[in-house]
Enzyme design. Sequence first.
Site, mmCIF file in Angstrom:
data_model
loop_
_atom_site.group_PDB
_atom_site.id
_atom_site.type_symbol
_atom_site.label_atom_id
_atom_site.label_comp_id
_atom_site.label_asym_id
_atom_site.label_seq_id
_atom_site.Cartn_x
_atom_site.Cartn_y
_atom_site.Cartn_z
ATOM 1 N N GLU A 31 2.665 4.583 -4.446
ATOM 2 C CA GLU A 31 2.669 5.338 -5.701
ATOM 3 C C GLU A 31 4.002 6.057 -5.960
ATOM 4 O OE1 GLU A 31 -0.982 3.944 -4.733
ATOM 5 O OE2 GLU A 31 0.109 5.359 -3.476
ATOM 6 N N ASP A 38 -9.092 2.627 -3.055
ATOM 7 C CA ASP A 38 -10.203 3.149 -2.247
ATOM 8 C C ASP A 38 -11.405 3.527 -3.118
ATOM 9 O OD1 ASP A 38 -8.346 2.814 -0.293
ATOM 10 O OD2 ASP A 38 -7.939 4.939 0.009
ATOM 11 N N ASP A 86 0.839 -1.192 0.000
ATOM 12 C CA ASP A 86 0.000 0.000 0.000
ATOM 13 C C ASP A 86 0.880 1.250 0.000
ATOM 14 O OD1 ASP A 86 -2.369 1.379 -0.014
ATOM 15 O OD2 ASP A 86 -2.829 1.063 2.098
#
Length: 788
Positions: free
Chosen positions: A446, A522, A443
């Site tokens: 990016e 999400d 997670d």
Amino acid sequence: MDGRDLVRSVKAVGSTGAAQGLRTVRAAWRRRRADAAGLPRRGAERARVPGPVQDVEPGPGGGVVRFDRSELRIMVAVSGAVFWGWDGAGPEPSYALAGRCPEPDPRAVLEPDKDGGWRVVAERVTVAVSRHGAVEVRTPGGVILRRDLPPRWWEPVAGGAARWMQRSEVAADARFFGLGGRAAGPRLRDGTYRLWNTDPGRPFAPGDDPLYITMPVQMVVADAATHLVFHDTSWDGTVALREGEEGAGSGHDRAGTCELRMDGGPLRCWVMVGTPARVLHAWVSLAGAPALPPAWALGHHHARWGFGSEQEVRRIVAGYQERDLPLDAVHLDIDHYDAHQVFTVDRERFPGLPALAADLRRDGIRLVSIVDAAVKAEPGNAVYDRGVAENAFVRDASGRAVRSVVWPGDSVHPDFTDARVRQWWGGLYEERLAQGFAGFWHDMNEPTSFTAFGESTLPRSARHSLEGRGGDHREAHNVYALGMARAAYEGLRHLVPQERPFLFSRSGWAGMQRYGGTWSGDVATGWPGLRASLSLVLGLGLCGVPYSGPDVGGFDGSPSPELYLRWFQLGAYLPLFRTHASPRAGRREPWEFGADVLEHARVALVERRRLSPYFMTLAHLAARTGAPYARPVWWGAPEDRALRDCEDTFLLGDCLLVAPVLDHGADRRAVQLPRGRWYDTVTEEAYEGPAQVLLDAPLSRIPVLARAGAVLPVLGEDGRLELEVWAPARGRTGGGLVVPDGGDGWDEPEVERYVTRWEETGVVVRRDGDDGTCEPGRPVRIRGLGAP
């Protein structure tokens, strides 16, 4: 000082709490100062185009065409994939390619073409280059599939990276797909799509772009053929698409267009031509075969950010067991960490994590851990101290470690573009394995850094190794998560060599399938979020990433019982079947939505368990051919324009067609059928395609149809693999593939091939082998015989 940013800073302090708010403000201004000092000033630029042809140099599989102000290298590989690169760019180095560059096709020869141009003729494709640098991709019959106009560059006068633009034309009937994980799709309408992996910072819906996974991979589907194009540069950029129009303006077709603008990097691309199956096979042959998940990863996963304690995990698992609901994995989020620090455990709330993992595994349930990319920048944190000793963290232009703000507070980021750092990070998973975890989800990679304003990532001036070449975050950003996944996958291969790693990642880039899959991130709770979930899975599959799925129920908010059930029913037929939610969201356990929803969810869970051999077969076939588990309905008939425009139905492998309910209150829905006979798997009623049919979709189920003649591997009532055969239409034959694998190891089971046909005695099923056909050797159940 920018007044708007000052206002944002004040708002950030007031809305997120003083301590965290001040951190995000400092991070934003720190990022701005770093880029002001560390990035070259662009200043004046000069534009150029290739100019006219000067000479050529034939070479293996093609050659080099030299223009007045550039040169074009062309190579056709033995697989039929075509490469070309401007300004002398070659296929390597590349983060997308797996292993060595493919061998050139010795039969492909550079030869003169009309009007002073040149061409390379190969078995499956012809590449023609005009005398001013336009590149055409043609079928063997001469039909133009793609025409790239001469590119343009804008070079800084003082030196540095050149911006470039490539405009392409495709057939008027062509449709665009791909570009990574896009919420508006899977067909990409007219618009501009950004190529910069981005954490939106909030639950997203179909209108949001870009998202966590962007990649310059397009699949273009037209009447004449399908082609896949990959522009191999990881820099920031945009793709502007405009679909064509047939008969536009006095009966003339208007071509579809694609305009790619990049902030830097090489201008090079690969093109593959053929059927959808052929081009994806060629693509994964180039970029790497999808990783094969362990068998348990194809079951049902339950996750939540905010389980909060070991006792709560046991309570949820007991709830599944008491209600006899299948469960294969439980995922722990960052709340099981000690103060959000990666590779740690909160000993107060999870005092016996290895014992919990062992207890769950005895019941056939695996424990999966989140792993964040950021490391708390605090002496005494073991990972930070070891990382400092290894010189492992991303640095700024002056050599200091770049500071960011993530969940643990002030943080640093490992440089996953450095092989030495990847090896160090991969070894850290030994701690997770010792805690009993069997799989991992990445997670915040990016990578994300919380900021009060500006981009929520590292400074573009941050320095990276880039495999020893050196460079900055402008080039490294989009491949950061890819490097993290590689580090984990290779580390797990070393630490647990006898087991297939289970790994999926929120962000990634071309080639990420080599190391695992992904999930939606999400996604917003709501009917638009449900629709976006399907778009993401289908679009990623067409980019070579077959294993993905959404947060069932949406990440945030409280779904209605109807919405939750429809999402659950869709998830049961997607590769990654996982419920998940944030701490602010409502519950996601099936029994929290009432007795009716519980029973309908049970049906979906039981059917998912029954189909587990089929999902395992699809996983093996994806690893061998690149074909996604979930496919657009046009997969086998891309020339069918009605199917090309269908976005609310999908094929699960070759055997099943799934028509999820994506609208509130719907109890019937129209379904576009491909050619052939299809059976409703509940009523066994038969329908003939191509056609649009109206099917019942009560709350208890979504329409699922089986292709006539299909051979479907399923679990029988005794738990053994059996063959569910759907009767072929009279006078026709059918068949299917089965790959029996119930394990987690590296053995490659033999692919079993079955054929079905009608004989005087009824439907006959035979196994097809090298020595002819024989009896199946497995229990067979024939279905569809009572249908009209």
